[in-house]
Scaffold this motif. Structure first.
Motif, mmCIF file in Angstrom:
data_model
loop_
_atom_site.group_PDB
_atom_site.id
_atom_site.type_symbol
_atom_site.label_atom_id
_atom_site.label_comp_id
_atom_site.label_asym_id
_atom_site.label_seq_id
_atom_site.Cartn_x
_atom_site.Cartn_y
_atom_site.Cartn_z
ATOM 1 N N HIS A 2 8.516 0.445 11.853
ATOM 2 C CA HIS A 2 8.188 1.556 10.959
ATOM 3 C C HIS A 2 8.121 1.042 9.522
ATOM 4 N N THR A 3 7.018 1.257 8.854
ATOM 5 C CA THR A 3 6.848 0.836 7.466
ATOM 6 C C THR A 3 6.960 2.048 6.570
ATOM 7 N N THR A 4 7.794 1.949 5.565
ATOM 8 C CA THR A 4 8.005 3.089 4.676
ATOM 9 C C THR A 4 6.989 3.092 3.555
ATOM 10 N N GLN A 5 6.892 4.213 2.881
ATOM 11 C CA GLN A 5 5.995 4.372 1.744
ATOM 12 C C GLN A 5 6.350 3.355 0.658
ATOM 13 N N ARG A 6 7.629 3.109 0.467
ATOM 14 C CA ARG A 6 8.084 2.171 -0.561
ATOM 15 C C ARG A 6 7.640 0.753 -0.230
ATOM 16 N N ILE A 8 5.053 -0.143 1.559
ATOM 17 C CA ILE A 8 3.602 -0.199 1.370
ATOM 18 C C ILE A 8 3.283 -0.338 -0.106
ATOM 19 N N SER A 9 3.958 0.435 -0.950
ATOM 20 C CA SER A 9 3.719 0.371 -2.389
ATOM 21 C C SER A 9 4.051 -1.001 -2.939
ATOM 22 N N ARG A 10 5.157 -1.594 -2.488
ATOM 23 C CA ARG A 10 5.526 -2.925 -2.953
ATOM 24 C C ARG A 10 4.490 -3.958 -2.541
ATOM 25 N N LEU A 17 -0.923 -7.883 -8.255
ATOM 26 C CA LEU A 17 -0.421 -8.855 -9.217
ATOM 27 C C LEU A 17 -0.973 -10.241 -8.906
ATOM 28 N N SER A 18 -1.022 -10.600 -7.636
ATOM 29 C CA SER A 18 -1.567 -11.900 -7.235
ATOM 30 C C SER A 18 -3.029 -12.021 -7.628
ATOM 31 N N VAL A 19 -3.808 -10.990 -7.394
ATOM 32 C CA VAL A 19 -5.223 -10.997 -7.746
ATOM 33 C C VAL A 19 -5.377 -11.123 -9.262
ATOM 34 N N ALA A 20 -4.557 -10.412 -10.016
ATOM 35 C CA ALA A 20 -4.641 -10.475 -11.473
ATOM 36 C C ALA A 20 -4.307 -11.873 -11.977
ATOM 37 N N LEU A 21 -3.273 -12.494 -11.418
ATOM 38 C CA LEU A 21 -2.905 -13.842 -11.848
ATOM 39 C C LEU A 21 -3.982 -14.862 -11.478
ATOM 40 N N MET A 56 -0.473 -1.546 7.034
ATOM 41 C CA MET A 56 -0.641 -2.137 5.722
ATOM 42 C C MET A 56 -2.037 -1.849 5.166
ATOM 43 N N SER A 57 -2.648 -0.779 5.557
ATOM 44 C CA SER A 57 -4.002 -0.483 5.123
ATOM 45 C C SER A 57 -4.067 -0.012 3.683
#
Length: 160
Positions: A2-6, A8-10, A17-21, A56-57
Motif C-alpha cells: 500500500h502506497t500512501t499519498q505522502r 507518492i508526493s515525496r 528535483l532530479s530533473v531540475a538539477l 507510482m503514476s
C-alpha cells in the motif's frame, strides 16, 4: 503493498528535483560550449525507460467529492407542538438508493436516540417521517440513514 499519498508526493518531489538539477547542469555545460567526449566504456544502446507502476503514476486516488457523498435534508412542518401532538419531518436525500431505510432520532443526554418513526427513500429521493412528541421542552431532531453515518442537519421543535 500500500502506497500512501505522502509517499507518492515525496517520490514526485524527488523526481522533479532530479530533473531540475540535471537540467541546470546540462544548461551550464551548453553555455560554456564544452562537449563531452565519449569514453570507450559508453554503450551505444540507450537504457530502457522504467515503466511507471500503477501506484507510482503520480495521480492520487480520487477521493469522493461532496457531490457523490450521501446527504439528507430535513424540515419540520411546525416549530412548536403541544405534548402528544405529531410533527412531520420531510426532506430529500442524495446518494442514497430508493428504498433505503431512514429513522428519526432525537437528542437526549447528549446522545441520539431513535424514535419509532421510520421511512424509506421514495422515488425522487424524498421521504416523510411522522412522530408524536410527548415530553415538554425543546426537541432536537435529525433523520439518519440506517447502517450509514449519514445524518440530516438538526431540526428544533418546541413542545409546550
Amino acid at each position: 503493498m500500500h502506497t500512501t499519498q505522502r509517499q507518492i508526493s515525496r517520490a514526485l518531489a524527488a523526481g522533479a528535483l532530479s530533473v531540475a538539477l540535471l537540467s541546470a547542469g546540462s544548461a551550464g555545460a551548453f553555455a560554456t560550449g564544452a562537449r563531452p567526449t565519449p569514453s570507450p566504456t559508453m554503450s551505444a544502446k540507450p537504457k530502457p525507460k522504467p515503466t511507471p507502476s500503477p501506484t507510482m503514476s503520480g495521480r492520487p486516488k480520487p477521493k469522493p467529492s461532496p457531490t457523490t457523498m450521501a446527504s439528507i435534508s430535513a424540515r419540520a412542518n411546525t416549530t412548536s407542538v403541544r405534548p402528544g401532538d405529531s410533527v412531520t419531518v420531510t426532506g430529500r436525500t442524495s446518494g442514497l438508493k430508493v428504498g433505503w431505510p431512514l429513522v428519526l432520532e432525537h437528542q437526549k443526554g447528549g446522545k441520539w436516540i431513535p424514535l419509532k418513526a421510520t421511512a424509506k427513500v421514495k422515488n425522487g429521493s424524498s421521504y416523510s417521517l411522522t412522530a408524536k412528541l410527548g415530553n415538554p421542552g425543546t426537541e432536537h431532531l435529525r433523520v439518519s440513514a440506517v447502517g450509514k453515518k449519514v445524518h440530516s442537519p438538526t431540526v428544533t421543535v418546541k413542545v409546550s
